[in-house]
Scaffold this active site. Structure first.
Site, PDB file in Angstrom:
ATOM      1  CG  ASP A  33     -20.538 -56.594 -13.674  1.00  0.00           C
ATOM      2  OD1 ASP A  33     -20.293 -55.535 -14.282  1.00  0.00           O
ATOM      3  OD2 ASP A  33     -20.558 -56.674 -12.418  1.00  0.00           O
ATOM      4  CB  SER A 126      -6.809 -44.583 -11.829  1.00  0.00           C
ATOM      5  OG  SER A 126      -7.036 -43.403 -11.120  1.00  0.00           O
ATOM      6  CE1 TYR A 151      -9.534 -47.752  -7.937  1.00  0.00           C
ATOM      7  CE2 TYR A 151      -8.562 -45.623  -7.419  1.00  0.00           C
ATOM      8  CZ  TYR A 151      -9.160 -46.477  -8.318  1.00  0.00           C
ATOM      9  OH  TYR A 151      -9.379 -46.049  -9.602  1.00  0.00           O
ATOM     10  CE  LYS A 155      -8.081 -49.441 -11.126  1.00  0.00           C
ATOM     11  NZ  LYS A 155      -8.687 -50.456 -11.996  1.00  0.00           N
TER      12      LYS A 155
HETATM   13  C1  UD1 Z   1     -10.380 -40.216  -7.022  1.00  0.00           C
HETATM   14  C2  UD1 Z   1      -9.171 -40.615  -7.842  1.00  0.00           C
HETATM   15  C3  UD1 Z   1      -9.562 -41.428  -9.026  1.00  0.00           C
HETATM   16  C4  UD1 Z   1     -10.433 -42.576  -8.616  1.00  0.00           C
HETATM   17  C5  UD1 Z   1     -11.658 -42.025  -7.926  1.00  0.00           C
HETATM   18  C6  UD1 Z   1     -12.529 -43.166  -7.478  1.00  0.00           C
HETATM   19  C7  UD1 Z   1      -7.322 -39.031  -7.863  1.00  0.00           C
HETATM   20  C8  UD1 Z   1      -6.767 -37.789  -8.460  1.00  0.00           C
HETATM   21  N1  UD1 Z   1      -8.496 -39.430  -8.332  1.00  0.00           N
HETATM   22  O1  UD1 Z   1     -11.047 -39.232  -7.727  1.00  0.00           O
HETATM   23  O2  UD1 Z   1      -8.418 -41.926  -9.646  1.00  0.00           O
HETATM   24  O3  UD1 Z   1     -10.794 -43.326  -9.732  1.00  0.00           O
HETATM   25  O4  UD1 Z   1     -11.235 -41.287  -6.776  1.00  0.00           O
HETATM   26  O5  UD1 Z   1     -13.535 -42.764  -6.634  1.00  0.00           O
HETATM   27  O6  UD1 Z   1      -6.748 -39.656  -7.011  1.00  0.00           O
HETATM   28  N2  UD1 Z   1     -15.887 -33.543  -3.767  1.00  0.00           N
HETATM   29  C9  UD1 Z   1     -16.621 -32.700  -2.954  1.00  0.00           C
HETATM   30  N3  UD1 Z   1     -17.739 -33.189  -2.344  1.00  0.00           N
HETATM   31  C10 UD1 Z   1     -18.161 -34.482  -2.510  1.00  0.00           C
HETATM   32  C11 UD1 Z   1     -17.401 -35.336  -3.352  1.00  0.00           C
HETATM   33  C12 UD1 Z   1     -16.273 -34.830  -3.959  1.00  0.00           C
HETATM   34  O7  UD1 Z   1     -16.277 -31.532  -2.768  1.00  0.00           O
HETATM   35  O8  UD1 Z   1     -19.173 -34.869  -1.918  1.00  0.00           O
HETATM   36  C13 UD1 Z   1     -14.690 -33.016  -4.446  1.00  0.00           C
HETATM   37  C14 UD1 Z   1     -13.411 -33.721  -4.050  1.00  0.00           C
HETATM   38  O9  UD1 Z   1     -12.817 -33.119  -2.937  1.00  0.00           O
HETATM   39  C15 UD1 Z   1     -12.589 -33.558  -5.328  1.00  0.00           C
HETATM   40  C16 UD1 Z   1     -13.627 -33.542  -6.444  1.00  0.00           C
HETATM   41  O10 UD1 Z   1     -14.855 -33.230  -5.819  1.00  0.00           O
HETATM   42  O11 UD1 Z   1     -11.948 -32.317  -5.326  1.00  0.00           O
HETATM   43  C17 UD1 Z   1     -13.739 -34.862  -7.166  1.00  0.00           C
HETATM   44  O12 UD1 Z   1     -13.917 -35.885  -6.207  1.00  0.00           O
HETATM   45  P1  UD1 Z   1     -14.304 -37.373  -6.614  1.00  0.00           P
HETATM   46  O13 UD1 Z   1     -15.440 -37.353  -7.568  1.00  0.00           O
HETATM   47  O14 UD1 Z   1     -14.475 -38.149  -5.352  1.00  0.00           O
HETATM   48  O15 UD1 Z   1     -13.053 -37.904  -7.424  1.00  0.00           O
HETATM   49  P2  UD1 Z   1     -11.494 -37.886  -7.052  1.00  0.00           P
HETATM   50  O16 UD1 Z   1     -11.308 -37.916  -5.595  1.00  0.00           O
HETATM   51  O17 UD1 Z   1     -10.858 -36.797  -7.828  1.00  0.00           O
END
Ligand code: UD1
Length: 345
Positions: A33, A126, A151, A155
């Protein structure tokens, strides 16, 4: 000489959980790492769980010479390659850093695997490669869509690089594991997700809000075409995810793979909305979460969850832990981490 498993990014979130599962199953592990997005303290957590410190090399895999030195020093039989940048938003700001880091490190590893006769790679991919799929749940045969971010593109390109390398290096075998949304932490609460600065991902933002580090969670979008209007994702416990890596690695080591490059979705097969994740957190933690519904986040897809049939049938793997299990473990980890921080001050 003993045979070792190289875990790149082994101090990171999924890497550290995979290291402890490998050690639990009797494998000798070498962690590499560069600590660019992980903390040395993760190694302390690993050592507490394992009872010893697995060998650790602080190396940047984009440095060919340093990486070659590693191949000379150890006798690897397989590589589980996690090390990569992973923030979608940051990748839009720093595309070249993402391409350089994620692709050059992979190319260096593949070249050195060829040179030193290391034939097996498990690659951290991913579900982002699917974009917004037309059919849900999404299976491995769904079309790869144009990446929504640099990003995501790294992948996709990484999978293509591995595919092409395998054509030219017939002894090479690889499995790409396409993760859905990994969350949660080890049951000991000694390792977990450690985002630097303000978390981009949902679950660390929830636990940091609950512990008082953040004022409130912004729920990005409540007008999606989903039952409660918030986005749907397939949240998978990181320990379930870690276990799948060992199964995939064994499949390669035992030559049980059906082609030289295989792809598997790693998810639970079930989607949850953002509000369901919050409800689960409130239930298991007994905390009321402060949150506000706000505008959509640009680039978010509406809904995705995995068809896990292939992983179930071929790997004999299935996610065992529930969303509640994952949220409770994430909460315990957050509490444990904050209390150790306080003790240090
Ligand atoms: C995305 C990618 C994933 C990647 C990851 C890295 C997709 C489907 N997924 O995940 O492959 O590895 O990013 O970071 O492309 N949310 C909120 N508030 C917040 C944060 C998130 O409402 O403060 C919501 C987002 O809108 C989403 C869900 O929570 O609907 C998950 O978000 P997050 O944890 O950022 O992951 P992804 O965006 O799904």
């Amino acid at each position: 000489m003993k045979k070792q498993i190289l875990v790149t990014g082994g101090a990171g979130y999924i890497g550290s959980h995979t290291v402890v599962e490998l050690v639990a199953q009797g494998y000798e592990v070498v962690i590499v790492d560069n600590l660019s997005n992980s903390e040395r303290s993760a190694l302390d957590g690993i050592s507490k769980i394992c009872g010893f410190y697995p060998p650790f090399e602080e190396i940047d895999l984009t440095d060919y010479q340093a990486t070659e030195h590693l191949f000379q020093k150890y006798n690897f039989v397989a590589i589980i390659h996690f090390a990569a940048y992973k923030a979608v938003g940051e990748s839009v700001q720093k595309p070249l850093a993402y391409y350089r880091n994620n692709l050059v490190s992979l190319i260096n590893l593949l070249e050195l695997m060829n040179k030193y006769g290391v034939d097996n790679m498990v690659f951290s991919s991913s579900c982002t490669v699917y974009g917004q799929p037309e059919k849900l749940p999404v299976s491995e045969s769904a079309p790869i869509q144009k990446a929504m971010s640099p990003y995501g593109n790294t992948k996709q390109i990484s999978e293509e690089i591995i595919q092409d390398a395998i054509v030219a290096m017939p002894q090479l075998k690889a499995i790409a594991l396409r993760y859905f949304n990994p969350i949660g932490a080890h049951e000991s609460a000694l390792i977990g997700e450690l985002p630097r600065g303000v978390p981009n991902n949902l679950v660390p933002f929830i636990t940091q809000t609950a512990i008082g580090v953040r004022e409130y969670l912004r729920v990005f979008g409540s007008d999606y075409n989903t039952p409660d209007g918030t986005c749907i994702r397939d949240y998978i416990h990181v320990v379930d995810l870690a276990k799948a890596h060992i199964i995939a690695m064994k499949r390669l080591l035992e030559n049980k793979n059906k082609s030289s490059f295989e792809f598997f979705n790693l998810g639970t097969g079930k989607g949850a909305t953002v509000l369901e994740v919050i409800k689960s957190f409130e239930k298991v933690s007994g905390q009321k979460l402060n949150y506000k519904l706000v505008e959509r986040r640009p680039g978010d897809i509406e809904k995705i969850w995995a068809d896990t049939t292939l992983a179930n049938q071929e790997l004999g793997w299935k996610a065992e832990k529930t969303l509640d299990d994952a949220m409770l473990s994430a909460w315990r980890w957050e509490q444990h981490y904050r209390s150790t921080l306080q003790k240090k001050q």
